[in-house]
Design an enzyme around this catalytic site. Structure first.
Site, PDB file in Angstrom:
ATOM      1  N   ARG A  37       0.680  -1.227   0.056  1.00  0.00           N
ATOM      2  CA  ARG A  37       0.020  -0.118  -0.017  1.00  0.00           C
ATOM      3  C   ARG A  37       0.772   1.384  -0.054  1.00  0.00           C
ATOM      4  O   ARG A  37       0.870   1.946   0.916  1.00  0.00           O
ATOM      5  CB  ARG A  37      -0.965   0.119   1.019  1.00  0.00           C
ATOM      6  N   ASP A  57      17.190  -4.156  -9.688  1.00  0.00           N
ATOM      7  CA  ASP A  57      18.302  -5.147  -9.598  1.00  0.00           C
ATOM      8  C   ASP A  57      19.083  -4.849  -8.302  1.00  0.00           C
ATOM      9  O   ASP A  57      20.136  -5.739  -7.995  1.00  0.00           O
ATOM     10  CB  ASP A  57      19.303  -4.974 -10.807  1.00  0.00           C
ATOM     11  N   ASP A 107      21.459  -2.734  -7.354  1.00  0.00           N
ATOM     12  CA  ASP A 107      22.930  -2.795  -7.394  1.00  0.00           C
ATOM     13  C   ASP A 107      23.556  -1.556  -7.080  1.00  0.00           C
ATOM     14  O   ASP A 107      24.579  -1.273  -7.134  1.00  0.00           O
ATOM     15  CB  ASP A 107      23.246  -3.384  -8.939  1.00  0.00           C
TER      16      ASP A 107
END
Length: 421
Positions: A206, A278, A280
């Site tokens: 939410r 990702d 990263d």
């Protein structure tokens, strides 16, 4: 000739009233709540202590309408009963010295109230709230703008807005909700709702759930949990969501569902949104596509924006919004330890962040140094030194005919400008 002159004067007066009626709540106010006038021209109430009640307390300050609330103290206001805010109020958190104000305990309600301006305040719930309570509620409310506020540690959702109209939340932090649900916000049937340039962080779901007519612009959603990021209305009623140039960044707790639970009754216009999955540490996301919304039945896609606020939001691309939100969201005149920690999580772009069960697990509410503001002999909200420097003889509540703002509001605008240089 006299009649003509009279008409000219009348037209001029009417025109000036129209201009003032369209005056933003403050410079930079945008969205559907941007025309709130708050306590402009009314009584000035100075919060002078951190007590839960009594003369000089925040609870007493917001208990009556037609007030501008200023702060001559900084620190943590710990309260054990929910605080109800009256109508026609300005809460000028920017006037608090030092690190500012935290309202910590069992939540604050703006429900059944209207015409309110709130700036630079931290609202924090706690595990001591009843199960199912939210930190901030604004149900059956109208014409409210929340600017540079933090809303955290709600036990059901941090934020609940239901059946309300003309609301803006801008430059806010909505994060770190706690047990049992750990949700960001439930928006149930509000209309004319703007949420922009805000950070949604460390909520398991939410961010928000939008059973709403909403424009959602230039927000950052970071480290949503297994319940998903932005959640559709997913009900029999029709909902209308404009989702524009937001950045969704996965964190340590995030699943793949940065959009979830949309159905055919969700009417979605979306453009310019980005997602980075990702983890990263580098902001290198991709563009959001229609297919990201569709899980089973999916939403109904709309080709053009559905909402037009009286003061349009200034829109940037999602990457620019990410940088701006991580610089200015929340009570940013001076960050406290909690907000700074959350901002630091988001700046790792996927590597750090956590969804906690209680605020104690997150480190708890730290103390904030109690400091006091400059001398204000007549308690009108404008310090003696500034009044003298400006050679101001008018009452602080008087309206400057050149700007339409009260002299007190202009002092508040000056404070923000000086502290953000």
């Amino acid at each position: 000739m006299r009649f003509a002159n009279y008409c000219l004067v009348l037209v001029s007066i009417l025109f000036s009233h129209v201009i003032l009626a369209q005056l933003p709540a403050f410079p930079g106010a945008e969205g559907f709540g941007a025309l709130a006038t708050g306590g402009r021209g009314g009584e000035v109430y100075t919060v002078t202590n951190l007590s839960d009640s009594g003369q000089g307390s925040f609870r007493d300050a917001v208990s009556k309408p037609n007030r501008t609330v200023v702060f001559n103290v900084s620190g943590v206001i710990r309260h054990t009963e929910r605080i109800q805010v009256a109508s026609n109020i300005t809460i000028a958190g920017e006037t608090s010295p030092g690190v500012g104000i935290v309202i910590y305990g069992v939540g604050v309600s703006f429900s059944n109230s209207k015409n309110i301006i709130v700036r630079y305040i931290r609202f924090r719930g706690s595990i001591n709230m009843p199960r199912g309570k939210c930190t901030l509620t604004a149900d059956d409310a109208q014409d409210i703008i929340f600017d540079h506020c933090s809303v955290q540690w709600g036990r059901w959702d941090n934020l609940h807005i239901q059946n309300s109209n003309n609301i803006t939340m801008q430059h806010c932090i909505i994060g770190e909700s706690i047990d049992p649900q750990r949700f960001g916000a439930l928006l149930e049937r509000p209309t004319n709702l703007t949420i922009h340039n805000s950070l949604w962080i460390d909520n398991t779901s939410r961010n928000p759930k939008a059973k709403a007519a909403i424009e959602y612009i230039n927000n950052v959603v970071y480290n949503w949990g297994t319940g998903g990021g932005f959640v559709g209305g997913h009900s029999a009623a029709d909902h209308y969501q404009d989702i524009i140039n937001n950045y969704f960044v996965a964190g340590p707790n995030s699943n793949q569902g940065f959009f979830s639970m949309f159905s055919a009754t969700d009417h979605v216009y979306h453009t310019g949104n980005m997602v980075d999955m990702d983890k990263d540490g580098i902001l290198n996301g991709r563009a959001v596509a229609d297919t990201d919304f569709v899980k089973k039945e999916g939403p109904t896609f709309i080709a053009a924006r559905q909402h037009k606020a009286p003061v349009p939001v200034t829109i940037t691309d999602a990457a620019t919004a990410f940088r701006q939100v991580l610089t200015h969201a929340g009570a940013s005149l001076q960050y406290d330890a909690v907000d700074q920690r959350l901002m630091n999580y988001a700046k790792t772009i996927g590597k750090e962040g956590a969804i906690f069960k209680t605020e104690a697990d997150a480190g708890g509410q730290p103390d904030i140094a109690v400091t006091y503001g400059p001398k204000d002999s007549d308690a009108d909200g404008i310090p003696d030194a500034w009044r003298s420097k400006q050679k101001l003889k008018q009452k602080s509540t008087a309206i400057n005919p050149k700007t339409g703002y009260s002299y007190l509001e202009e002092y508040c605008h000056h404070l923000i400008t000086e502290r953000t240089k």
